[in-house]
Design a protein around this motif. Sequence first.
Motif, short mmCIF file in Angstrom:
data_model
loop_
_atom_site.label_atom_id
_atom_site.label_comp_id
_atom_site.label_asym_id
_atom_site.label_seq_id
_atom_site.Cartn_x
_atom_site.Cartn_y
_atom_site.Cartn_z
N GLU A 197 13.16 18.08 -7.71
CA GLU A 197 14.06 17.20 -7.69
C GLU A 197 14.21 16.63 -5.87
O GLU A 197 15.15 16.15 -4.83
CB GLU A 197 15.17 18.15 -6.63
N GLY A 198 12.63 14.93 -5.50
CA GLY A 198 12.50 14.82 -4.62
C GLY A 198 11.26 13.57 -4.87
O GLY A 198 10.96 13.45 -6.16
N ILE A 199 10.72 13.01 -3.22
CA ILE A 199 9.62 12.17 -3.43
C ILE A 199 9.39 11.92 -2.02
O ILE A 199 10.32 12.15 -1.40
CB ILE A 199 10.36 10.68 -3.72
N MET A 200 8.40 11.90 -2.01
CA MET A 200 7.49 11.60 -1.17
C MET A 200 6.80 10.36 -1.21
O MET A 200 6.30 9.95 -2.06
CB MET A 200 6.10 12.41 -0.64
N MET A 201 6.78 9.74 0.01
CA MET A 201 6.68 8.68 0.27
C MET A 201 5.38 8.51 1.34
O MET A 201 5.44 9.00 2.48
CB MET A 201 7.37 7.22 0.20
N LEU A 202 4.10 7.35 1.29
CA LEU A 202 3.07 7.57 2.23
C LEU A 202 3.23 6.15 2.14
O LEU A 202 2.80 5.41 1.52
CB LEU A 202 2.26 7.72 1.65
N GLY A 203 3.51 4.98 4.08
CA GLY A 203 3.49 4.48 4.16
C GLY A 203 1.95 4.17 5.29
O GLY A 203 1.47 5.04 5.57
N PRO A 204 1.89 2.93 5.64
CA PRO A 204 1.01 2.93 6.29
C PRO A 204 1.00 3.61 8.44
O PRO A 204 0.02 4.16 8.81
CB PRO A 204 1.02 1.69 7.21
N ARG B 21 15.13 5.23 -0.42
CA ARG B 21 15.78 6.48 0.60
C ARG B 21 14.02 6.53 0.93
O ARG B 21 14.00 6.41 2.31
CB ARG B 21 16.52 7.80 0.80
N SER B 22 13.95 7.46 0.88
CA SER B 22 12.65 7.69 1.21
C SER B 22 11.64 6.44 1.43
O SER B 22 10.42 6.21 1.86
CB SER B 22 11.40 8.54 0.09
N PHE B 23 11.79 4.94 0.37
CA PHE B 23 10.92 4.48 0.71
C PHE B 23 11.32 3.27 1.88
O PHE B 23 10.40 3.19 2.93
CB PHE B 23 11.16 2.59 -0.60
N MET C 31 0.88 -1.16 0.07
CA MET C 31 -0.34 -0.06 -0.24
C MET C 31 0.47 1.08 0.06
O MET C 31 0.33 2.01 -0.06
CB MET C 31 -0.87 0.01 1.17
N ILE C 32 1.84 0.76 0.33
CA ILE C 32 2.66 2.02 0.03
C ILE C 32 3.24 3.06 -1.16
O ILE C 32 3.66 2.61 -1.89
CB ILE C 32 4.25 1.92 0.14
N GLY C 33 2.91 4.29 -1.05
CA GLY C 33 2.82 5.30 -2.57
C GLY C 33 3.76 6.13 -2.58
O GLY C 33 3.95 6.50 -0.57
#
Length: 325
Positions: A23-30, A310-312, A15-17
């Motif tokens: 110049e970056g990434i946001m990741m959302l986890g539970p 890294r974000s993941f 479900m991580i998205g």
Amino acid sequence: MSDEKQGACPRYKTMIGGQALIEGIMMLGPEKKAVVVRRPDGGLEEQVEDRILIKDRHPIFGVPFIRGIFNFGSSLANGVRALMFSAEFYPEEEEPEEPSRLEQWLESKLGSEKFYSVLVTVAMVLGLAFSVGLFILLPTALVGGLAALTGGLPMWLRNLLEGVVRIVIFMGYLMFCSKTKDMHRVFQYHGAEHKTIFCYEAGLPLTVENVRKQPRHHPRCGTSFLFVVIVISILISSVFFSFVELTNVLARMGAHLLLLPVVVSITYEINRWMGRHDNAFSRLFTAPGLWLQNWTTFEPDDSMIEVGIRSFQLVLPSEEGKDAW
């Protein structure tokens, strides 16, 4: 970090998205939200926050066909905050302007934290208004103008033309954005986000080499979600206007706005179903969204993949399997 913690054998769809940023990434986890940005000096800037899901405090917001609206709003707010954070590290080349008197007054009255929340809310409302205006209301106005010029159109033809114009505008917008230099880099980070998730779901350790080999088109992408929103809006509005024959342009615009929460709710449930299934029907349904990702994802370089990894890693849950879709 061990191979297991890096996602060596998940045995499920996660479900991580995430979302590509400047110049970056946001990741959302539970459990956590992470934003990782590549600074101009080459280092990584990290922001990690605990997630408090609204459904945990108010279970009604986790009910099917209700949860879609609130999850959509929450995702939009998280995305705007992350974009504003990433933009702080890449100011415009020109000298920054002094805050206006209104901005100074608001900050003095509300405080910096509340003032920031106000800015996020305003940005979110403006972004939503732009999207609704461009993809929902503009096609209605254009076809309404055509109907006025031609002396009227049959309702079925008007519904069909609005749908066609909506899809054409959406595709044209994506293609235009993909041609700009800055957005091209954002879409490269988008590719890094997808590749990282695929690598984890494949049960491979999260290394640059492993991530680089993965495909960049992902069926649970936001692009696919937006395309399904447009398709569902066409279907629902066609059915609605078959029973309620509205010819006035403003009245039709109002009806589209009233139907929008229904469209988002249904699309959210469809998206969840497609994410949990892999069969001929789900692949057929996701195919158009995957095709559109030719314009919203590009191959990343290794430094972008490092940001994705890294974000993941920062949002992997403490309990194995808690992120199962």
